[in-house]
Design a protein around this motif. Structure first.
Motif, PDB file in Angstrom:
ATOM      1  N   LEU A  50     -84.621-129.943 -73.480  1.00  0.00           N
ATOM      2  CA  LEU A  50     -85.447-129.206 -74.431  1.00  0.00           C
ATOM      3  C   LEU A  50     -86.289-130.234 -75.170  1.00  0.00           C
ATOM      4  CD1 LEU A  50     -83.289-126.508 -76.295  1.00  0.00           C
ATOM      5  CD2 LEU A  50     -85.138-126.131 -74.689  1.00  0.00           C
ATOM      6  N   SER A  51     -87.531-129.871 -75.465  1.00  0.00           N
ATOM      7  CA  SER A  51     -88.377-130.778 -76.233  1.00  0.00           C
ATOM      8  C   SER A  51     -87.800-130.954 -77.638  1.00  0.00           C
ATOM      9  CB  SER A  51     -89.797-130.218 -76.327  1.00  0.00           C
ATOM     10  OG  SER A  51     -89.811-129.055 -77.145  1.00  0.00           O
ATOM     11  N   TYR A  52     -88.271-131.962 -78.315  1.00  0.00           N
ATOM     12  CA  TYR A  52     -87.808-132.223 -79.681  1.00  0.00           C
ATOM     13  C   TYR A  52     -88.022-130.992 -80.560  1.00  0.00           C
ATOM     14  CZ  TYR A  52     -87.535-134.166 -84.355  1.00  0.00           C
ATOM     15  OH  TYR A  52     -87.201-134.386 -85.659  1.00  0.00           O
ATOM     16  N   LYS A 102     -86.004-119.161 -71.960  1.00  0.00           N
ATOM     17  CA  LYS A 102     -85.893-119.498 -70.535  1.00  0.00           C
ATOM     18  C   LYS A 102     -84.578-120.218 -70.253  1.00  0.00           C
ATOM     19  CE  LYS A 102     -88.330-121.668 -66.754  1.00  0.00           C
ATOM     20  NZ  LYS A 102     -89.518-122.392 -66.322  1.00  0.00           N
ATOM     21  N   VAL A 103     -84.218-121.141 -71.133  1.00  0.00           N
ATOM     22  CA  VAL A 103     -82.961-121.878 -70.980  1.00  0.00           C
ATOM     23  C   VAL A 103     -81.768-120.932 -71.123  1.00  0.00           C
ATOM     24  CG1 VAL A 103     -81.500-123.605 -72.116  1.00  0.00           C
ATOM     25  CG2 VAL A 103     -83.901-124.106 -71.668  1.00  0.00           C
ATOM     26  N   GLU A 121     -79.910-115.246 -68.746  1.00  0.00           N
ATOM     27  CA  GLU A 121     -79.487-113.851 -68.934  1.00  0.00           C
ATOM     28  C   GLU A 121     -79.073-113.530 -70.368  1.00  0.00           C
ATOM     29  OE1 GLU A 121     -75.542-115.717 -67.555  1.00  0.00           O
ATOM     30  OE2 GLU A 121     -77.584-115.812 -66.784  1.00  0.00           O
ATOM     31  N   HIS A 122     -78.917-114.544 -71.198  1.00  0.00           N
ATOM     32  CA  HIS A 122     -78.558-114.335 -72.601  1.00  0.00           C
ATOM     33  C   HIS A 122     -79.781-114.389 -73.519  1.00  0.00           C
ATOM     34  CE1 HIS A 122     -74.329-114.472 -71.600  1.00  0.00           C
ATOM     35  NE2 HIS A 122     -74.580-115.534 -70.868  1.00  0.00           N
ATOM     36  N   ARG A 123     -80.967-114.366 -72.940  1.00  0.00           N
ATOM     37  CA  ARG A 123     -82.207-114.491 -73.721  1.00  0.00           C
ATOM     38  C   ARG A 123     -82.378-113.393 -74.752  1.00  0.00           C
ATOM     39  NH1 ARG A 123     -86.901-115.026 -70.242  1.00  0.00           N
ATOM     40  NH2 ARG A 123     -85.440-116.165 -68.984  1.00  0.00           N
ATOM     41  N   LYS A 124     -81.738-112.262 -74.538  1.00  0.00           N
ATOM     42  CA  LYS A 124     -81.862-111.162 -75.492  1.00  0.00           C
ATOM     43  C   LYS A 124     -81.130-111.434 -76.800  1.00  0.00           C
ATOM     44  CE  LYS A 124     -82.839-107.665 -72.077  1.00  0.00           C
ATOM     45  NZ  LYS A 124     -82.492-106.405 -71.482  1.00  0.00           N
TER      46      LYS A 124
END
Length: 116
Positions: free
Chosen positions: A25-27, A73-74, A77-80
């Motif tokens: 992940l970006s900073y 995105k990371v 399936e738990h993005r919700k």
């Protein structure tokens, strides 16, 4: 260590693992994620996120949105679990709880019981 769905977040190391595998992940995305975790389920306004992630820079809402999309995105399936309150801000839908390693548990015996 904090677990959110299949994510394991290691704040001290600024690392994220998905199903045990490291993910980059970006900073700024990491900052957004840590602020949302710190809120423990409460709404974090867009202004607060932008002030904390970009304290000395003027940025547009789109900058924040890009990092929210990367976090989702990371999360796969738990993005919700990461929801938007339109015009207000973002929240992790349910509170996250730290996971304690088994080694941090110490059994104590009362001295009076041990003497019996």
């Amino acid at each position: 260590m904090i677990r959110i769905g299949n994510l394991t977040v290691l704040p001290d190391r600024r690392e994220v693992l998905v199903d045990g595998a490291p993910v980059e992940l970006s900073y700024r995305a990491m900052e957004v994620l840590l602020i949302l975790i710190e809120a423990n389920g409460a709404l974090v306004t867009k202004d607060e996120l932008m002030d904390r992630v970009w304290p000395t820079t003027i940025v547009e809402d789109n900058n924040l949105y890009v990092h929210i999309c990367r976090i989702r995105k990371v999360m796969d399936e738990h993005r919700k679990l990461l929801i938007c309150a339109p015009g207000r801000g973002y929240r992790l839908l349910r509170p996250v709880q730290p996971t304690h390693a088994a080694s941090t548990f110490v059994a104590r015996t009362d001295a009076r019981q041990a003497a019996r």
